[in-house]
Design a protein around this motif. Structure first.
Motif, PDB file in Angstrom:
ATOM      1  N   ALA A   1       0.842  -1.201   0.000  1.00 18.24           N
ATOM      2  CA  ALA A   1       0.000   0.000   0.000  1.00 18.24           C
ATOM      3  C   ALA A   1       0.877   1.250   0.000  1.00 18.24           C
ATOM      4  O   ALA A   1       0.633   2.190  -0.768  1.00 18.24           O
ATOM      5  N   ASP A   2       1.905   1.261   0.834  1.00 18.08           N
ATOM      6  CA  ASP A   2       2.848   2.391   0.866  1.00 18.08           C
ATOM      7  C   ASP A   2       3.518   2.586  -0.488  1.00 18.08           C
ATOM      8  O   ASP A   2       3.698   3.709  -0.953  1.00 18.08           O
ATOM      9  N   ARG A   3       3.867   1.480  -1.117  1.00 18.38           N
ATOM     10  CA  ARG A   3       4.535   1.539  -2.413  1.00 18.38           C
ATOM     11  C   ARG A   3       3.630   2.156  -3.479  1.00 18.38           C
ATOM     12  O   ARG A   3       4.060   2.978  -4.284  1.00 18.38           O
ATOM     13  N   ILE A   4       2.362   1.763  -3.492  1.00 17.19           N
ATOM     14  CA  ILE A   4       1.406   2.301  -4.463  1.00 17.19           C
ATOM     15  C   ILE A   4       1.204   3.794  -4.238  1.00 17.19           C
ATOM     16  O   ILE A   4       1.306   4.603  -5.160  1.00 17.19           O
ATOM     17  N   VAL A   5       0.922   4.161  -2.984  1.00 19.84           N
ATOM     18  CA  VAL A   5       0.643   5.569  -2.667  1.00 19.84           C
ATOM     19  C   VAL A   5       1.864   6.436  -2.923  1.00 19.84           C
ATOM     20  O   VAL A   5       1.763   7.512  -3.523  1.00 19.84           O
ATOM     21  N   SER A   6       3.038   5.979  -2.501  1.00 17.90           N
ATOM     22  CA  SER A   6       4.240   6.806  -2.677  1.00 17.90           C
ATOM     23  C   SER A   6       4.604   6.945  -4.153  1.00 17.90           C
ATOM     24  O   SER A   6       5.080   8.006  -4.574  1.00 17.90           O
ATOM     25  N   THR A   7       4.363   5.922  -4.955  1.00 17.13           N
ATOM     26  CA  THR A   7       4.635   6.016  -6.396  1.00 17.13           C
ATOM     27  C   THR A   7       3.718   7.045  -7.039  1.00 17.13           C
ATOM     28  O   THR A   7       4.172   7.914  -7.792  1.00 17.13           O
ATOM     29  N   LEU A   8       2.414   6.974  -6.730  1.00 18.82           N
ATOM     30  CA  LEU A   8       1.469   7.933  -7.299  1.00 18.82           C
ATOM     31  C   LEU A   8       1.757   9.348  -6.796  1.00 18.82           C
ATOM     32  O   LEU A   8       1.680  10.317  -7.544  1.00 18.82           O
ATOM     33  N   HIS A   9       2.107   9.445  -5.517  1.00 15.51           N
ATOM     34  CA  HIS A   9       2.455  10.748  -4.943  1.00 15.51           C
ATOM     35  C   HIS A   9       3.691  11.322  -5.643  1.00 15.51           C
ATOM     36  O   HIS A   9       3.743  12.511  -5.963  1.00 15.51           O
ATOM     37  N   GLY A  10       4.664  10.477  -5.911  1.00 19.00           N
ATOM     38  CA  GLY A  10       5.875  10.907  -6.595  1.00 19.00           C
ATOM     39  C   GLY A  10       5.626  11.367  -8.026  1.00 19.00           C
ATOM     40  O   GLY A  10       6.408  12.123  -8.588  1.00 19.00           O
ATOM     41  N   LEU A  11       4.529  10.902  -8.606  1.00 20.00           N
ATOM     42  CA  LEU A  11       4.169  11.295  -9.967  1.00 20.00           C
ATOM     43  C   LEU A  11       3.273  12.536  -9.995  1.00 20.00           C
ATOM     44  O   LEU A  11       2.793  12.934 -11.045  1.00 20.00           O
ATOM     45  N   GLY A  12       3.034  13.133  -8.813  1.00 24.28           N
ATOM     46  CA  GLY A  12       2.293  14.394  -8.771  1.00 24.28           C
ATOM     47  C   GLY A  12       0.868  14.318  -8.265  1.00 24.28           C
ATOM     48  O   GLY A  12       0.132  15.284  -8.374  1.00 24.28           O
ATOM     49  N   VAL A  13       0.459  13.190  -7.705  1.00 23.58           N
ATOM     50  CA  VAL A  13      -0.910  13.040  -7.197  1.00 23.58           C
ATOM     51  C   VAL A  13      -0.923  13.260  -5.691  1.00 23.58           C
ATOM     52  O   VAL A  13      -0.097  12.702  -4.973  1.00 23.58           O
ATOM     53  N   THR A  14      -1.843  14.074  -5.224  1.00 20.16           N
ATOM     54  CA  THR A  14      -2.083  14.254  -3.798  1.00 20.16           C
ATOM     55  C   THR A  14      -3.504  13.781  -3.511  1.00 20.16           C
ATOM     56  O   THR A  14      -4.454  14.235  -4.154  1.00 20.16           O
ATOM     57  N   PHE A  15      -3.648  12.858  -2.584  1.00 17.05           N
ATOM     58  CA  PHE A  15      -4.961  12.343  -2.225  1.00 17.05           C
ATOM     59  C   PHE A  15      -5.568  13.237  -1.158  1.00 17.05           C
ATOM     60  O   PHE A  15      -4.917  13.599  -0.186  1.00 17.05           O
ATOM     61  N   LEU A  16      -6.829  13.605  -1.345  1.00 19.58           N
ATOM     62  CA  LEU A  16      -7.535  14.482  -0.422  1.00 19.58           C
ATOM     63  C   LEU A  16      -8.554  13.678   0.366  1.00 19.58           C
ATOM     64  O   LEU A  16      -9.341  12.921  -0.218  1.00 19.58           O
ATOM     65  N   ASP A  17      -8.555  13.854   1.697  1.00 24.24           N
ATOM     66  CA  ASP A  17      -9.527  13.172   2.547  1.00 24.24           C
ATOM     67  C   ASP A  17     -10.921  13.737   2.317  1.00 24.24           C
ATOM     68  O   ASP A  17     -11.091  14.829   1.791  1.00 24.24           O
ATOM     69  N   ASP A  18     -11.908  12.973   2.742  1.00 23.54           N
ATOM     70  CA  ASP A  18     -13.300  13.413   2.630  1.00 23.54           C
ATOM     71  C   ASP A  18     -13.513  14.636   3.511  1.00 23.54           C
ATOM     72  O   ASP A  18     -13.312  14.598   4.708  1.00 23.54           O
ATOM     73  N   ASP A  19     -13.914  15.741   2.907  1.00 23.52           N
ATOM     74  CA  ASP A  19     -14.159  16.974   3.643  1.00 23.52           C
ATOM     75  C   ASP A  19     -15.647  17.281   3.732  1.00 23.52           C
ATOM     76  O   ASP A  19     -16.043  18.416   3.938  1.00 23.52           O
TER      77      ASP A  19
END
Length: 109
Positions: free
Chosen positions: A80-98
């Motif tokens: 899970a860390d690997r998936i999120v960090s890869t996408l984050h490294g490519l410019g994606v920021t995940f936003l929590d439910d607001d």
């Protein structure tokens, strides 16, 4: 003890609370992982196929399919860390439910 999550925040692995000489093990706080829809949207925003993400993360297609269908809770924390960090490294920021629902921010080139 703990680790730094993909968002740069310290996440404790466990905590010990002392109360009148009793040690009580407290589980770490619930982690806020991206939803399956956020994972699919991130991949789409980047114009990547599942095989592309598999190549970038070094993970198998079945692992990525499970994550996109059922969420990151069904894969190992390391994957899970690997998936999120890869996408984050490519410019994606995940936003929590607001209140309006979870989302993502895509950093264009």
């Amino acid at each position: 003890m703990g680790h730094i999550d993909p968002y740069g925040l310290f996440q404790p692995t466990t905590a010990l609370v002392t109360r009148r000489s009793l040690l009580v093990k407290v589980p770490p706080p619930a982690r806020s992982w991206p939803t399956p829809a956020q994972l699919r949207a991130a991949r789409g925003a980047l114009g990547l196929s599942l095989p592309d993400v598999a190549r970038l993360t070094g993970l198998g297609l079945n692992t990525l399919k499970r994550a996109e269908q059922s969420g990151l809770a069904v894969v190992t924390p390391a994957n899970a860390d690997r998936i999120v960090s890869t996408l984050h490294g490519l410019g994606v920021t995940f936003l929590d439910d607001d209140g309006a629902g979870p989302g993502l921010r895509f950093k264009a080139d």
